[in-house]
Scaffold this active site. Sequence first.
Site, PDB file in Angstrom:
ATOM      1  N   GLU A   8       0.836  -1.192   0.000  1.00  0.00           N
ATOM      2  CA  GLU A   8       0.000   0.000   0.000  1.00  0.00           C
ATOM      3  C   GLU A   8       0.874   1.247   0.000  1.00  0.00           C
ATOM      4  OE1 GLU A   8      -4.108  -1.489   1.976  1.00  0.00           O
ATOM      5  OE2 GLU A   8      -2.593  -0.794   3.376  1.00  0.00           O
TER       6      GLU A   8
ATOM      7  N   CYS B 227       3.515   8.563   1.265  1.00  0.00           N
ATOM      8  CA  CYS B 227       4.028   7.616   2.258  1.00  0.00           C
ATOM      9  C   CYS B 227       4.308   6.302   1.524  1.00  0.00           C
ATOM     10  CB  CYS B 227       2.967   7.441   3.346  1.00  0.00           C
ATOM     11  SG  CYS B 227       3.467   6.308   4.627  1.00  0.00           S
TER      12      CYS B 227
ATOM     13  N   CYS C 152       6.546  -6.731   7.274  1.00  0.00           N
ATOM     14  CA  CYS C 152       7.713  -6.253   8.027  1.00  0.00           C
ATOM     15  C   CYS C 152       8.219  -7.413   8.879  1.00  0.00           C
ATOM     16  CB  CYS C 152       7.302  -5.074   8.917  1.00  0.00           C
ATOM     17  SG  CYS C 152       8.694  -4.369   9.828  1.00  0.00           S
TER      18      CYS C 152
ATOM     19  N   CYS D  42       6.387  -4.755  16.001  1.00  0.00           N
ATOM     20  CA  CYS D  42       6.044  -3.772  17.030  1.00  0.00           C
ATOM     21  C   CYS D  42       4.598  -4.031  17.453  1.00  0.00           C
ATOM     22  CB  CYS D  42       6.217  -2.365  16.477  1.00  0.00           C
ATOM     23  SG  CYS D  42       7.918  -2.076  15.940  1.00  0.00           S
TER      24      CYS D  42
ATOM     25  N   CYS E  50       1.547  -2.080  15.835  1.00  0.00           N
ATOM     26  CA  CYS E  50       1.544  -1.817  14.382  1.00  0.00           C
ATOM     27  C   CYS E  50       0.881  -2.949  13.606  1.00  0.00           C
ATOM     28  CB  CYS E  50       2.985  -1.619  13.896  1.00  0.00           C
ATOM     29  SG  CYS E  50       3.102  -1.451  12.116  1.00  0.00           S
TER      30      CYS E  50
ATOM     31  N   GLY F 180       6.987  -1.791   6.266  1.00  0.00           N
ATOM     32  CA  GLY F 180       8.357  -2.299   6.288  1.00  0.00           C
ATOM     33  C   GLY F 180       9.349  -1.412   7.021  1.00  0.00           C
ATOM     34  N   GLU F 181      10.501  -2.000   7.296  1.00  0.00           N
ATOM     35  CA  GLU F 181      11.579  -1.280   7.952  1.00  0.00           C
ATOM     36  C   GLU F 181      12.617  -0.929   6.879  1.00  0.00           C
ATOM     37  OE1 GLU F 181      12.684   0.174  10.867  1.00  0.00           O
ATOM     38  OE2 GLU F 181      14.368   0.508   9.525  1.00  0.00           O
TER      39      GLU F 181
ATOM     40  N   SER G 234      12.068   6.803   8.010  1.00  0.00           N
ATOM     41  CA  SER G 234      11.702   6.489   9.401  1.00  0.00           C
ATOM     42  C   SER G 234      12.196   5.090   9.744  1.00  0.00           C
ATOM     43  CB  SER G 234      10.182   6.553   9.543  1.00  0.00           C
ATOM     44  OG  SER G 234       9.793   6.102  10.812  1.00  0.00           O
TER      45      SER G 234
ATOM     46  N   SER H 246      11.465   6.039  15.330  1.00  0.00           N
ATOM     47  CA  SER H 246      10.249   5.603  16.029  1.00  0.00           C
ATOM     48  C   SER H 246      10.624   5.267  17.462  1.00  0.00           C
ATOM     49  CB  SER H 246       9.669   4.373  15.335  1.00  0.00           C
ATOM     50  OG  SER H 246       9.222   4.734  14.058  1.00  0.00           O
ATOM     51  N   LEU H 247      10.554   6.254  18.319  1.00  0.00           N
ATOM     52  CA  LEU H 247      11.033   6.073  19.696  1.00  0.00           C
ATOM     53  C   LEU H 247       9.946   5.428  20.577  1.00  0.00           C
ATOM     54  CD1 LEU H 247      13.519   6.573  21.459  1.00  0.00           C
ATOM     55  CD2 LEU H 247      12.506   8.752  22.132  1.00  0.00           C
ATOM     56  N   HIS H 248       8.846   6.101  20.750  1.00  0.00           N
ATOM     57  CA  HIS H 248       7.640   5.560  21.414  1.00  0.00           C
ATOM     58  C   HIS H 248       7.749   5.255  22.899  1.00  0.00           C
ATOM     59  CE1 HIS H 248       6.268   5.516  17.389  1.00  0.00           C
ATOM     60  NE2 HIS H 248       6.814   4.378  17.032  1.00  0.00           N
TER      61      HIS H 248
ATOM     62  N   ASN I   9      -3.417   4.875  16.020  1.00  0.00           N
ATOM     63  CA  ASN I   9      -4.499   4.519  15.107  1.00  0.00           C
ATOM     64  C   ASN I   9      -4.902   3.084  15.386  1.00  0.00           C
ATOM     65  OD1 ASN I   9      -4.738   6.932  13.467  1.00  0.00           O
ATOM     66  ND2 ASN I   9      -2.651   6.454  12.809  1.00  0.00           N
TER      67      ASN I   9
ATOM     68  N   CYS J  90      -1.078   5.967   9.774  1.00  0.00           N
ATOM     69  CA  CYS J  90       0.149   5.304  10.225  1.00  0.00           C
ATOM     70  C   CYS J  90      -0.161   3.984  10.895  1.00  0.00           C
ATOM     71  CB  CYS J  90       0.839   6.120  11.315  1.00  0.00           C
ATOM     72  SG  CYS J  90       1.688   7.510  10.736  1.00  0.00           S
TER      73      CYS J  90
END
Length: 410
Positions: free
Chosen positions: A127, A140, A147, A151, A154, A211-212, A243, A265-267, A342, A385
Amino acid sequence: MTTTVDAAPVAVPFVEKAPLERYVAPAKPSLVGMTRAELTEALGEIGVPQAQRKMRVQQLWHWIYFRGLRSFDGMTSVSKDVRAALEQRFTLERPEVVAEQVSVDGTRKWLLRLPGEVQGERPHEVECVYIPGTERGTLCVSSQVGCTLYCSFCHTGTQRLVRNLTAGEIVGQVMVARDRLGDWPGGVRPTDGVVPSGERCVTNIVMMGMGEPLYNFEAVRDALLIVSDGDGIGISKRRITLSTSGVVPLIERAGREIGCMLAISLHAVRDELRNELVPLNRKYPIAQLLDACRTYPGASNAKRITFEYVMLRGVNDSIADARALVRLLKGIPAKINLIPFNPWPGSGYECSDWDQIERFSQVIFDAGYASPVRTPRGRDILAACGQLKSNSEKLSARERLALRAMAMTD
Ligand code: SAH
Ligand code: SF4
């Protein structure tokens, strides 16, 4: 030994899903996504004499990446013989649009089928999301099908199927977006949805799709260098953001070889919590990640690193967390981007209350940081996201828990 997901983290191996490697590339490759060196080689393959190749590459570059041509016929500066030879051996194919959805807020999401085959599998799909603003339009872009990381908050991480995209498939997403938005010279804008007022529809790129990106380093690098090349698509590296969930050993290399903007992506501000939210933290804990940020080539007050922080109710959204975040980032040229979580079915998390997001944001703002809260876009079409997930089979909740438990067990 079995353990629960809530068990205290110990020094454990980090477990990834195995990438799928049964992909067979199309017999007739596309020139889309080829670097100048690869185009030179392609011209050699069809017998263009060495002395002419540089000039021919310039021509092809212009037609493919500046004009966005989809057939060799229109390449009027290229001789008919060369065009015919190219046609026989190559295509200008991009990923095929399987579905296009337009959100009530103008966000567009494309489901793209990738060329090539996968033995025993349905064709691969990714996508790609377009987020229009009044003056800018951000695309995006995905770097992998699925991935390999998982996480916990996600949706993409729940996808079983994983493979790296080729550079062509990454550049292809930008080409498709520009095709659909009439964003090539002389193009016609769509009549539905929203596009920015300026000359260009796609002004910014974020590698924040599926994906990373640093797990697919070479393809992402080649693709971003093509997209930023001033003779072609020409999107400045300052308008391209990569990212990462924190692949520490490749951060410096990304700065040196790509030179785009960096987002982390700290979070979470404590390893214990980050181990749970972003399991890659077990391999590269927060201190190592921030050291890599401190030395990111090109980072400066004018070129800040963005720290993404997803707001999860009751998990990472306390005022103490906000203060700790500010302390942690001291000395790093940083921006903090708060992302309302989200939701997706079965995630098990909730988005923080709006008041709490505002209080959290105020602490950051008072410490002198810009702290924009990212307005969720395209939620109605699952384009926000972390909501992206193509058609491939999902890991069941039980399998997800098992994988996470394995990562905590030695
Ligand atoms: N793999 C990369 C880039 C893709 S994810 C990375 O993790 O950075 C892009 C961003 O969306 C990341 O910051 C990710 O943490 C965030 N994200 C993932 N799931 C989300 C969700 N459900 N709600 C909000 N943000 C999410
Ligand atoms: Fe992968 Fe990024 Fe999702 Fe984590 S947040 S599972 S790294 S796509």
